[in-house]
Design an enzyme around this catalytic site. Structure first.
Site, PDB file in Angstrom:
ATOM      1  N   HIS A 282       0.545  -1.276   0.552  1.00  0.00           N
ATOM      2  CA  HIS A 282       0.363   0.315   0.198  1.00  0.00           C
ATOM      3  C   HIS A 282       0.865   1.474   0.257  1.00  0.00           C
ATOM      4  O   HIS A 282       2.479   1.556   0.522  1.00  0.00           O
ATOM      5  CB  HIS A 282      -0.749   0.129   1.254  1.00  0.00           C
ATOM      6  CG  HIS A 282      -0.521  -0.080   2.686  1.00  0.00           C
ATOM      7  ND1 HIS A 282       0.212   1.219   2.763  1.00  0.00           N
ATOM      8  CD2 HIS A 282       0.184  -0.798   3.666  1.00  0.00           C
ATOM      9  CE1 HIS A 282       1.016   1.109   4.260  1.00  0.00           C
ATOM     10  NE2 HIS A 282       0.495  -0.494   4.369  1.00  0.00           N
TER      11      HIS A 282
ATOM     12  N   ASP B  41      -2.543 -18.762  13.790  1.00  0.00           N
ATOM     13  CA  ASP B  41      -1.023 -19.265  14.309  1.00  0.00           C
ATOM     14  C   ASP B  41      -0.481 -18.643  15.627  1.00  0.00           C
ATOM     15  O   ASP B  41      -1.039 -17.154  16.184  1.00  0.00           O
ATOM     16  CB  ASP B  41       0.601 -18.878  13.759  1.00  0.00           C
ATOM     17  CG  ASP B  41       1.379 -19.374  14.215  1.00  0.00           C
ATOM     18  OD1 ASP B  41       1.967 -19.351  15.690  1.00  0.00           O
ATOM     19  OD2 ASP B  41       2.297 -19.845  13.378  1.00  0.00           O
TER      20      ASP B  41
ATOM     21  N   SER C 225       2.750  -4.805   7.303  1.00  0.00           N
ATOM     22  CA  SER C 225       2.513  -4.988   5.340  1.00  0.00           C
ATOM     23  C   SER C 225       3.410  -4.547   5.126  1.00  0.00           C
ATOM     24  O   SER C 225       4.630  -4.303   4.813  1.00  0.00           O
ATOM     25  CB  SER C 225       1.884  -3.004   5.204  1.00  0.00           C
ATOM     26  OG  SER C 225       0.909  -2.732   6.415  1.00  0.00           O
TER      27      SER C 225
END
Length: 383
Positions: A225, A321, A336
């Site tokens: 992004h 997890d 990210s």
């Protein structure tokens, strides 16, 4: 019920069925991809749309498109017979990249001094704010004050001292448009200096995750992004520090699909094939990310949904997890760009976290990021 009534109801039901069929075909047309990539000799198949396949018939180029490198028009059809959408099939060797999952620091320099805050100035006549009175706003970039080019904080201070209380022309940029205003500096009786009542910044830094490096092309991809100047206010974040003044690379593109640029040094990672977008499926997967130190670790996730229509949010994934949930509670800022792998191939990267549910987030296709990386100006891939 009369025969006339029966016929009438049959017609009404038929109309509803026709409308439903048209709506379904419209949805399918929007959901199908505009383009698919294939390896030589790889049959064109869309696992997420098992009832859709290339249009059958003699003279079709669909078969040829799976055998030779090149780009072909291909018509997709329900059951191979009812045409739905014509797309482009590009046949190429499957790309291989160096998958990272390592943190990287980003330092950005703004063109001009960025206005990041305002404060009242105490004068002999009371408190005032010259910057606000001049019409300046948060996010404006001040590029000149009087005859002084203002690219740093120090230059802004020097311009105010040079004006010494006289009106000064300010040239600034707002939303890409250059503007001018007049600012009247005032004497700050508390700090004994000329001030404008604004806080400015000439650079900023942050941390993200490097997704992959294409060594052959000399480019990298990260984040998934764009870099923004302000935090999003998410539930948590990774924090880091610069451990060297040596730059690993240079950002050339800060786009909607991530940050991309050239690399100037070798970056460690594992050579991994990229999955084409149509091969990504809901199901078990893993992400590579670094929550401490400099070494990435693999964590289990589950891809809940895959979407071809939104180019920025192709996947919805959920962290499963226990180790990652215990450490961070899920996806946090700084993750990210973390690579997403499925069946041994790179399928995408983590982009955003769902603010109300940090265990879930969005991902973008690796294929999309590779296309963007190969458009970096001045590289062999872009040429």
């Amino acid at each position: 019920m009369s025969k006339h009534s029966i016929v009438r109801w049959i017609k009404i039901i038929g109309v509803y069925l026709l409308v439903a069929a048209v709506a379904a075909l419209g949805w399918l047309w929007c959901a199908l991809p505009e383009e698919v990539y294939l390896e030589p000799e790889q049959p064109l198949a869309l696992p997420r749309f098992g009832w859709v396949e290339p249009l059958r018939g003699h003279g079709s180029r669909n078969v040829a498109s799976t055998r030779a490198a090149g780009s072909y028009q291909t018509t997709l059809a329900l059951g191979g017979w009812l045409p739905v959408k014509t797309i482009r099939a590009t046949v190429m060797q499957r790309p291989t990249v160096t998958v990272c999952g390592t943190p990287f620091g980003v330092k950005m320099f703004s063109e001009g001094a960025l206005v990041v805050g305002f404060s009242e100035v105490h004068t002999a006549a009371g408190t005032v704010n010259p910057a606000k009175q001049a019409g300046l706003r948060l996010g404006d970039r001040v590029i000149r004050m009087g005859d002084t080019v203002t690219e740093t904080n120090e230059q802004v201070h020097a311009a105010l001292e040079a004006a010494a209380g006289a009106a000064v022309e300010v040239v600034y940029v707002r939303k890409g448009e250059q503007r001018q205003t007049i600012l009247l500096p005032v004497w700050d009786t508390q700090n004994a200096q000329w001030r404008a009542g604004m806080w400015v910044r000439d650079s900023s830094a942050g941390v993200g995750t490097l997704t992959f490096v294409d060594v052959q092309a000399g480019v990298f991809a990260g984040l998934g992004h764009p870099i923004s100047d302000s935090d999003t206010g998410g539930p948590g974040e990774l924090k880091g520090k610069f451990i060297s003044d040596h730059a690993l690379g240079r950002i050339c593109i800060n786009g909607e699909n991530g940050v991309y640029g050239t690399v100037s040094t070798a970056i460690a990672g594992q050579q991994t094939e990229i999955a084409f977008a149509q091969e990504v499926l809901p199901g078990a997967a893993e992400i590579l990310t670094t929550t401490s130190g400099e070494t990435p670790r693999s964590y289990r996730v589950y891809i809940e949904k895959v979407n071809d229509a939104d180019p920025h949010r192709n996947m919805v994934l959920r962290v499963t997890d226990p180790a990652l949930l215990a450490q961070t509670g899920g996806i946090v800022q700084g993750m990210s760009g973390s690579p997403i792998l499925q069946n041994g191939r790179l399928v995408g990267a983590v982009t955003h976290v769902l603010v109300n549910d940090p265990t879930r987030g969005y991902g973008i296709f690796a294929q999309t990021m590779l296309e963007q990386a190969h458009s970096v100006p001045g590289t062999d891939a872009a040429a």
